[in-house]
Design a protein around this motif. Structure first.
Motif, short mmCIF file in Angstrom:
data_model
loop_
_atom_site.label_atom_id
_atom_site.label_comp_id
_atom_site.label_asym_id
_atom_site.label_seq_id
_atom_site.Cartn_x
_atom_site.Cartn_y
_atom_site.Cartn_z
N LEU A 176 18.35 -62.00 36.40
CA LEU A 176 19.05 -60.74 36.18
C LEU A 176 18.15 -59.76 35.44
N GLY A 177 18.25 -58.47 35.79
CA GLY A 177 17.41 -57.45 35.18
C GLY A 177 18.06 -56.09 35.24
N GLY A 178 17.23 -55.06 35.36
CA GLY A 178 17.71 -53.67 35.25
C GLY A 178 17.62 -53.25 33.80
N LYS A 179 17.16 -52.02 33.56
CA LYS A 179 16.89 -51.61 32.18
C LYS A 179 18.16 -51.60 31.32
N GLY A 180 19.30 -51.23 31.89
CA GLY A 180 20.53 -51.24 31.10
C GLY A 180 20.92 -52.63 30.67
N GLY A 181 20.93 -53.56 31.63
CA GLY A 181 21.27 -54.94 31.31
C GLY A 181 20.28 -55.57 30.36
N ASN A 182 18.99 -55.30 30.59
CA ASN A 182 17.95 -55.86 29.71
C ASN A 182 18.13 -55.40 28.27
N VAL A 183 18.32 -54.09 28.09
CA VAL A 183 18.45 -53.55 26.73
C VAL A 183 19.72 -54.06 26.06
N ALA A 184 20.81 -54.14 26.81
CA ALA A 184 22.06 -54.63 26.24
C ALA A 184 21.90 -56.07 25.74
N ILE A 185 21.26 -56.92 26.54
CA ILE A 185 20.99 -58.29 26.13
C ILE A 185 20.09 -58.30 24.90
N ALA A 186 19.05 -57.45 24.91
CA ALA A 186 18.10 -57.41 23.78
C ALA A 186 18.78 -56.99 22.49
N ILE A 187 19.67 -56.00 22.56
CA ILE A 187 20.39 -55.57 21.36
C ILE A 187 21.29 -56.68 20.85
N HIS A 188 22.05 -57.27 21.77
CA HIS A 188 22.99 -58.33 21.38
C HIS A 188 22.25 -59.49 20.73
N ARG A 189 21.17 -59.94 21.36
CA ARG A 189 20.43 -61.07 20.80
C ARG A 189 19.72 -60.66 19.52
N GLY A 190 19.28 -59.41 19.44
CA GLY A 190 18.56 -58.97 18.26
C GLY A 190 19.41 -58.91 17.01
N CYS A 191 20.74 -58.98 17.16
CA CYS A 191 21.61 -58.96 15.98
C CYS A 191 22.56 -60.15 15.93
N HIS A 192 22.25 -61.21 16.68
CA HIS A 192 23.02 -62.44 16.62
C HIS A 192 22.07 -63.63 16.65
N ARG A 193 22.47 -64.71 15.99
CA ARG A 193 21.69 -65.93 16.05
C ARG A 193 21.93 -66.65 17.37
N ARG A 194 20.90 -67.39 17.80
CA ARG A 194 21.09 -68.22 18.99
C ARG A 194 22.20 -69.24 18.72
N PRO A 195 23.18 -69.35 19.61
CA PRO A 195 24.26 -70.33 19.39
C PRO A 195 23.72 -71.75 19.46
N THR A 196 24.24 -72.60 18.59
CA THR A 196 23.79 -73.99 18.55
C THR A 196 24.90 -74.97 18.93
N ASP A 197 26.11 -74.44 19.14
CA ASP A 197 27.24 -75.33 19.40
C ASP A 197 27.81 -75.18 20.80
N GLY A 198 27.08 -74.49 21.69
CA GLY A 198 27.56 -74.31 23.05
C GLY A 198 28.49 -73.14 23.23
N SER A 199 28.85 -72.44 22.15
CA SER A 199 29.72 -71.27 22.27
C SER A 199 28.90 -70.07 22.71
N ASP A 200 29.57 -68.95 22.92
CA ASP A 200 28.88 -67.75 23.40
C ASP A 200 27.83 -67.28 22.41
N THR A 201 28.23 -67.02 21.19
CA THR A 201 27.27 -66.57 20.18
C THR A 201 27.93 -66.60 18.81
N ALA A 202 27.12 -66.67 17.77
CA ALA A 202 27.63 -66.61 16.41
C ALA A 202 27.56 -65.17 15.92
N ALA A 203 28.64 -64.67 15.33
CA ALA A 203 28.64 -63.29 14.82
C ALA A 203 27.75 -63.20 13.60
#
Length: 356
Positions: free
Chosen positions: A39-66
């Protein structure tokens, strides 16, 4: 503290990668070494980058840790984009939802395909050639962003991030709507397209690469040099832009605003694919800006650029625009070893991605 909100307006594509020993000559056909789809496209890429840039990688199989850095602030990322009402579009939307993004602004359009990009990547040099069809991304119009409500989910976002892979008249109207409502806007004008001079005053952050900096400054690409970085940025500031960042690939990034300017060197890595590095930079910079804004810190543009350089260095270590985008704990665990090769904190992986 109330949750912060960032809206990303941009394209959503499915990327197809052919890995070859060398780029083919005109009219030449030969067998590639491997093929992947992501998956790509500049909108999708940036949205993923922002989300990941302010959340920790999940370690328990859930979507993400706030939480950003250490649970001091939760930032919600909403993507406004369009995909076809097809299998690729459905998969894209579901993948974003599974990764914790707000997809209430993603429309599924009948009669047009999801945007598609084909990339040929040379194995050793990682040089690439890209060719795309925008498809559903072109279905936005000026009416799509005529109201402040079109930019958020009931409350004005802390920041709107946009690129130029959707119709220009839609972007122009977005700038006017956001500007009149005093909503901060980060513009990453890629691919380069004419922006009306009277709209620059509505741009809080102008993030361009060397090619875009040259085009918008009326220069040849090779004329963007260290000797004129400051002059180029100063010209944008004179038009009303509040902050300017020029990304320089292997040379890092130059930044400037009315208070300061400077150069942040790049972090050395062994790249596998540079696709999406600029989008990762934009996303990490945007998330750091909103963190500082909400925590009522004095705006430190250099700190945001350093963090963005770290994030983009990490992302080129993995094939695929979204696959190697790092999470907050990986950016914060960034170190440089004795061989000047970028690493992440022990036990952290940057291989997990959004391969289709």
């Amino acid at each position: 503290m109330a949750k912060a909100n960032i809206t990303v307006i941009g394209s959503m594509n499915v990327d197809h990668f052919m890995i070859t020993d060398r780029l083919p000559d005109r009219g030449e056909c030969f067998i590639a070494n491997s093929y992947r789809k992501a998956l790509g496209g500049k909108g999708g890429n940036v949205a993923i980058a922002i989300h990941r840039g302010c959340h920790r990688r999940p370690t328990d199989g859930s979507d993400t840790a706030a939480g950003f850095y250490g649970d001091e602030l939760d930032i919600s990322v909403r993507l406004i984009g369009a995909v076809g009402n097809d299998d690729a579009g459905s998969l894209y939307k579901k993948t974003l939802e599974d990764n914790g993004l707000d997809t209430s602004g993603v429309r599924m359009v009948d009669g047009v395909p999801t945007g598609t990009c084909f990339a040929i990547i040379e194995e050793d040099s990682r040089d690439n050639r890209l060719l795309g069809v925008l498809g559903a991304n072109l279905t936005f119009s000026a009416d799509s962003f005529a109201r402040v409500e079109d930019l958020g989910t009931g409350v004005p976002p802390d920041l709107v991030v946009a690129q130029l892979e959707i119709n220009m008249e839609a972007i122009e109207q977005m700038l006017v709507t956001a500007g009149k409502a005093e909503i901060d806007v980060l513009m990453n004008p890629s691919p380069a397209n004419h922006i009306l001079l009277e709209l620059y005053r509505f741009i809080t952050h102008f993030v361009v690469n060397e090619t875009e900096a040259a085009i918008y400054s009326g220069l040849d690409v090779g004329e963007v040099q260290e000797s004129n970085w400051h002059d180029i940025a100063k010209a944008f500031l004179a038009e009303g832009v509040k902050n300017v960042v020029i990304t320089l690939g292997a040379a890092g990034a130059f930044y400037a605003n009315e208070r300061s300017s400077g150069h942040v060197p790049a972090f050395t890595v062994i790249p596998k694919d540079v696709t999406g590095a600029g989008d990762t930079f934009t996303g990490a910079y945007a998330s750091e800006y909103v963190r500082q804004k909400r925590m009522q810190e004095d705006w430190d543009i250099e700190k945001a650029v350093i963090r963005a350089c770290k994030a983009s260095a990490l992302t080129v270590c993995t094939l695929g625009a979204q696959e190697g985008i790092p999470w907050a704990n990986e950016i914060d665990g960034f170190t440089v070893n004795s061989d000047a090769i970028t690493t992440v904190e022990a036990g952290m992986s940057i291989q997990e991605g959004l391969t289709v």
